[in-house]
Write a protein that holds these residues in place. Structure first.
Motif, PDB file in Angstrom:
ATOM      1  N   GLU A  54      -1.016   4.687  -7.684  1.00 58.30           N
ATOM      2  CA  GLU A  54      -0.592   6.090  -7.551  1.00 58.30           C
ATOM      3  C   GLU A  54       0.893   6.245  -7.824  1.00 58.30           C
ATOM      4  O   GLU A  54       1.342   7.198  -8.488  1.00 58.30           O
ATOM      5  N   TYR A  55       1.689   5.316  -7.284  1.00 55.93           N
ATOM      6  CA  TYR A  55       3.137   5.386  -7.503  1.00 55.93           C
ATOM      7  C   TYR A  55       3.452   5.133  -8.966  1.00 55.93           C
ATOM      8  O   TYR A  55       4.235   5.875  -9.583  1.00 55.93           O
ATOM      9  N   SER A  62       7.575  12.352  -1.533  1.00 53.62           N
ATOM     10  CA  SER A  62       7.180  11.463  -0.437  1.00 53.62           C
ATOM     11  C   SER A  62       7.407   9.992  -0.762  1.00 53.62           C
ATOM     12  O   SER A  62       7.573   9.169   0.133  1.00 53.62           O
ATOM     13  N   VAL A  63       7.408   9.641  -2.053  1.00 56.78           N
ATOM     14  CA  VAL A  63       7.627   8.236  -2.439  1.00 56.78           C
ATOM     15  C   VAL A  63       9.029   8.030  -3.028  1.00 56.78           C
ATOM     16  O   VAL A  63       9.313   6.982  -3.615  1.00 56.78           O
ATOM     17  N   ASP A  90       0.837  -1.199   0.000  1.00 57.07           N
ATOM     18  CA  ASP A  90       0.000   0.000   0.000  1.00 57.07           C
ATOM     19  C   ASP A  90       0.875   1.254   0.000  1.00 57.07           C
ATOM     20  O   ASP A  90       2.094   1.192   0.181  1.00 57.07           O
ATOM     21  N   LEU A  91       0.215   2.409  -0.185  1.00 59.63           N
ATOM     22  CA  LEU A  91       0.953   3.657  -0.349  1.00 59.63           C
ATOM     23  C   LEU A  91       1.746   4.032   0.900  1.00 59.63           C
ATOM     24  O   LEU A  91       2.868   4.545   0.810  1.00 59.63           O
ATOM     25  N   ASP A  92       1.167   3.784   2.076  1.00 61.56           N
ATOM     26  CA  ASP A  92       1.894   4.100   3.310  1.00 61.56           C
ATOM     27  C   ASP A  92       3.194   3.309   3.410  1.00 61.56           C
ATOM     28  O   ASP A  92       4.228   3.826   3.858  1.00 61.56           O
ATOM     29  N   THR A  93       3.144   2.058   2.989  1.00 62.24           N
ATOM     30  CA  THR A  93       4.357   1.234   3.029  1.00 62.24           C
ATOM     31  C   THR A  93       5.393   1.752   2.040  1.00 62.24           C
ATOM     32  O   THR A  93       6.597   1.769   2.319  1.00 62.24           O
ATOM     33  N   LYS A 139       5.809   4.839   1.139  1.00 62.74           N
ATOM     34  CA  LYS A 139       6.422   6.041   1.715  1.00 62.74           C
ATOM     35  C   LYS A 139       7.411   5.685   2.827  1.00 62.74           C
ATOM     36  O   LYS A 139       8.445   6.348   2.987  1.00 62.74           O
ATOM     37  N   GLU A 140       7.105   4.627   3.604  1.00 66.36           N
ATOM     38  CA  GLU A 140       8.017   4.221   4.675  1.00 66.36           C
ATOM     39  C   GLU A 140       9.314   3.644   4.115  1.00 66.36           C
ATOM     40  O   GLU A 140      10.396   3.871   4.648  1.00 66.36           O
ATOM     41  N   ARG A 141       9.186   2.909   2.998  1.00 72.60           N
ATOM     42  CA  ARG A 141      10.367   2.241   2.423  1.00 72.60           C
ATOM     43  C   ARG A 141      11.123   3.110   1.430  1.00 72.60           C
ATOM     44  O   ARG A 141      12.239   2.756   1.031  1.00 72.60           O
TER      45      ARG A 141
END
Length: 313
Positions: A24-25, A209-210, A2-5, A7-9
């Motif tokens: 989105e990415y 952010s990504v 997912d998108l949150d993951t 952004k974290e990675r």
């Protein structure tokens, strides 16, 4: 994933075609890389007529090699964009020929004389190097990998442009005046190369952010000014009065952004700028001219029951 993951990675060369990335990415990365690929192709087409105008056989050979490099960069980048699974290379090339593909503002303006070539080869390619060097740390690994080759070759293009600029600015008085005039015409466009100011950029925050983008437009623009204003002065070019350039107390520079024509910039960004439409029509004619090559290769592949290399453009 997912998108949150994501952004974290997000980090340099973190993601590859083996990763299950959110739409989105993949769409954001495709838009960014396709824009870059289109710009390489359109820059090459803008410069190509000046191979014959180069003043010596050595200049012709070097300029021919540069144009071929830029076409190769475009093809390499289309492959990196294609690996995201959103658009094929053929779709991106068709969009460019039909006026739906976007590309850098500088390549919408026509060139009329050889003295303008260092404006592209030295200043625009120099600005490109500022941005492309940061993209070697982008999170989409195929894009970062492509940047290794692109940056290596663009370094030669900048040196080539600097050599032409040096020759012109140590030439006759007429050559120096013509080069200064070309510089004054191209300087505002080159400063806008990095795109809209941070407060007007609609894509920067997500891309940052990504991990797709490493620096903001304003940061890249200021870094370019710090590096290239001294270089322009070194060769005797006078920085135009407008747009106004401020020198800070620490010796770095920033531009008075209100002096730049952002209305024209955003007209260009929509492919609505009249000289740029001529460049797009030229690209469409070039693509149509090699259609017979594409048809022949596809016909050979069908007859052989297998696959054949795709036609270059």
């Amino acid at each position: 994933m997912d998108l949150d993951t994501v952004k974290e990675r997000a980090g340099p060369r973190e993601f590859s075609p083996a990763d299950d990335l959110p739409e989105e990415y993949r769409k954001a990365a495709t838009r960014m890389i396709e824009f870059h690929a289109n710009s390489e192709i359109m820059g090459a087409y803008l410069e190509r007529p000046f191979i014959r105008q180069a003043p010596s056989i050595d200049r012709k050979l070097a300029f021919s090699a540069k144009v071929q490099d830029e076409i190769g960069h475009g093809q390499l980048l289309y492959r990196a964009a294609e690996s995201l699974g959103v658009k094929t290379r053929e779709e991106m090339l068709d969009d460019l020929a039909n006026g739906d593909g976007k590309f850098l503002n500088c390549f919408h303006y026509p060139m009329a004389d050889w003295v303008e070539t260092p404006m592209i080869a030295f200043f625009v390619d120099g600005a490109a190097m500022r941005r492309q060097a940061t993209l070697r740390r982008t999170s989409w690994e195929p894009y970062a990998h492509a940047m290794d080759k692109v940056c290596f070759e663009e370094g030669f293009h900048v040196k080539h442009g600097e050599d032409i600029l040096k020759e012109l600015m140590t030439g006759s008085r007429k050559e120096q005046q013509m080069t200064q005039k070309a510089f004054e015409e191209w300087w505002p466009r080159i400063i806008q190369f990095f795109g809209p100011t941070d407060d007007k950029s609609t894509h920067h925050d997500f891309a940052a952010s990504v991990g797709l983008k490493q620096q903001s437009n304003d940061a890249l623009r200021n870094a370019f000014l710090d590096q290239y204003i001294p270089k322009a002065r070194k060769y005797g070019l006078e920085i135009p009065d407008e747009p106004r350039i401020r020198e800070r107390d620490d010796g770095t520079y920033e531009v008075e952004e209100g002096d730049l024509d952002w209305d024209e910039f955003f007209t260009i960004a929509k492919n609505d700028y009249e000289p740029g439409l001529g460049q797009i029509d030229g690209r469409k004619r070039a693509q149509e001219a090699v259609q017979w090559v594409r048809d022949a290769i596809e016909g050979d592949a069908t007859a052989a029951g297998g696959h054949a290399p795709q036609a270059a453009d």
